[in-house]
Design a protein around this motif. Structure first.
Motif, short mmCIF file in Angstrom:
data_model
loop_
_atom_site.label_atom_id
_atom_site.label_comp_id
_atom_site.label_asym_id
_atom_site.label_seq_id
_atom_site.Cartn_x
_atom_site.Cartn_y
_atom_site.Cartn_z
N VAL A 11 1.14 -1.19 0.13
CA VAL A 11 0.16 -0.15 0.14
C VAL A 11 0.80 1.30 0.15
N ILE A 12 2.01 1.13 0.92
CA ILE A 12 2.55 2.42 1.02
C ILE A 12 3.68 2.58 -0.29
N GLU A 13 4.05 1.67 -0.96
CA GLU A 13 4.81 1.62 -2.26
C GLU A 13 3.78 2.18 -3.45
N LYS A 14 2.51 1.70 -3.48
CA LYS A 14 1.70 2.36 -4.67
C LYS A 14 1.26 3.65 -4.35
N ALA A 15 1.14 3.95 -3.11
CA ALA A 15 0.91 5.32 -2.73
C ALA A 15 1.94 6.26 -2.82
N LEU A 16 3.26 5.83 -2.64
CA LEU A 16 4.42 6.63 -3.28
C LEU A 16 4.60 6.88 -4.52
N ALA A 17 4.15 5.94 -5.42
CA ALA A 17 4.31 6.13 -6.66
C ALA A 17 3.26 7.17 -7.26
N LYS A 18 2.25 7.14 -6.80
CA LYS A 18 1.17 7.99 -7.12
C LYS A 18 1.66 9.44 -6.58
N SER A 19 2.27 9.56 -5.35
CA SER A 19 2.67 11.02 -4.90
C SER A 19 3.46 11.51 -5.76
N LYS A 20 4.47 10.63 -6.35
CA LYS A 20 5.79 10.97 -7.18
C LYS A 20 5.19 11.61 -8.61
N GLU A 21 3.86 10.57 -9.00
CA GLU A 21 3.43 10.79 -10.40
C GLU A 21 2.79 12.25 -10.41
N ILE A 22 2.30 12.69 -9.11
CA ILE A 22 1.54 13.81 -9.15
C ILE A 22 2.47 15.04 -8.58
N ASP A 23 3.59 14.77 -8.39
CA ASP A 23 4.55 15.53 -7.89
C ASP A 23 4.13 16.09 -6.41
N THR A 24 3.93 15.57 -5.56
CA THR A 24 3.69 16.35 -4.16
C THR A 24 4.42 15.22 -3.12
N LYS A 25 4.59 15.80 -2.26
CA LYS A 25 5.26 14.87 -0.82
C LYS A 25 4.31 14.88 0.26
N MET A 26 4.29 13.21 0.35
CA MET A 26 3.23 12.87 1.35
C MET A 26 3.87 12.22 2.48
N ASN A 27 2.88 12.24 3.68
CA ASN A 27 3.22 11.17 4.90
C ASN A 27 2.05 10.24 4.82
N ILE A 28 2.52 8.80 4.57
CA ILE A 28 1.54 7.88 4.43
C ILE A 28 1.52 6.70 5.46
N THR A 29 0.40 6.59 6.23
CA THR A 29 0.30 5.64 7.13
C THR A 29 -0.73 4.52 6.88
N VAL A 30 -0.28 3.22 7.27
CA VAL A 30 -1.29 2.01 7.24
C VAL A 30 -1.52 1.40 8.63
N VAL A 31 -2.77 1.31 9.07
CA VAL A 31 -3.25 0.81 10.13
C VAL A 31 -3.82 -0.54 9.83
N ASP A 32 -3.89 -1.42 10.96
CA ASP A 32 -4.67 -2.69 11.06
C ASP A 32 -6.19 -2.30 11.57
N THR A 33 -6.93 -3.35 11.67
CA THR A 33 -8.25 -3.20 12.02
C THR A 33 -8.37 -2.69 13.32
N GLY A 34 -7.48 -2.83 14.39
CA GLY A 34 -7.44 -2.29 15.50
C GLY A 34 -7.01 -0.78 15.71
N ALA A 35 -6.77 -0.17 14.51
CA ALA A 35 -6.25 1.20 14.46
C ALA A 35 -4.71 1.22 14.96
N ASN A 36 -4.05 0.18 14.66
CA ASN A 36 -2.46 0.06 15.24
C ASN A 36 -1.74 0.27 13.97
N GLN A 37 -0.69 1.18 14.11
CA GLN A 37 0.08 1.59 12.95
C GLN A 37 0.79 0.08 12.71
N VAL A 38 0.71 -0.08 11.33
CA VAL A 38 1.54 -1.21 10.73
C VAL A 38 2.87 -0.74 9.75
#
Length: 132
Positions: A11-38
């Motif tokens: 998920v992070i890699e796909k999001a990073l690729a899209k960020s680069k495609e649209i030329d913007t710098k992002m923070n990207i977080t993925v959580v599990d079903t307990g809302a814990n950062q993965v």
């Protein structure tokens, strides 16, 4: 079922690729079903303040199983969830957070993205969800 580390990294890699495609710098977080950062990525030069926002967007999408932009519509004055953003230690009620679902439609986690316009944040989050 929870999102795995391998899935979260995809998920992070796909999001990073899209960020680069649209030329913007992002923070990207993925959580599990307990809302814990993965998984988390902060692109070089991305706003520091957006790191916390990306986590809160992911948690918000996870807690309610819907896009943060939809929570925003429901939390306006006169709407049924007015002031919900003050619950759960602070929620984010604008676009950029999306639930992540498996092939059967079951929520397995969520992604939150922050660092640009809400339209760009949403587009990057959506790209990330497409990795699953």
């Amino acid at each position: 079922m929870n999102i795995t580390l391998k899935q979260a990294q995809a998920v992070i890699e796909k999001a990073l690729a899209k960020s680069k495609e649209i030329d913007t710098k992002m923070n990207i977080t993925v959580v599990d079903t307990g809302a814990n950062q993965v998984a988390f990525a902060r692109m070089d030069g991305a706003w520091l303040g957006s790191a916390d926002i990306s986590l809160k967007k992911a948690k918000t999408a996870c807690f309610f199983g819907m896009p943060t932009g939809e929570i925003g519509k429901l939390s306006q004055p006169g709407q049924p969830l007015f002031n919900i953003e003050h619950s759960n230690g602070g929620l984010i009620s604008f676009p950029g957070g999306l639930p992540i679902k498996d092939g059967s439609g079951q929520v397995i986690g969520a992604v939150g993205v922050s660092g640009s316009s809400v339209e760009n944040d949403h587009a990057v989050a959506k790209a990330g969800t497409e990795a699953i």
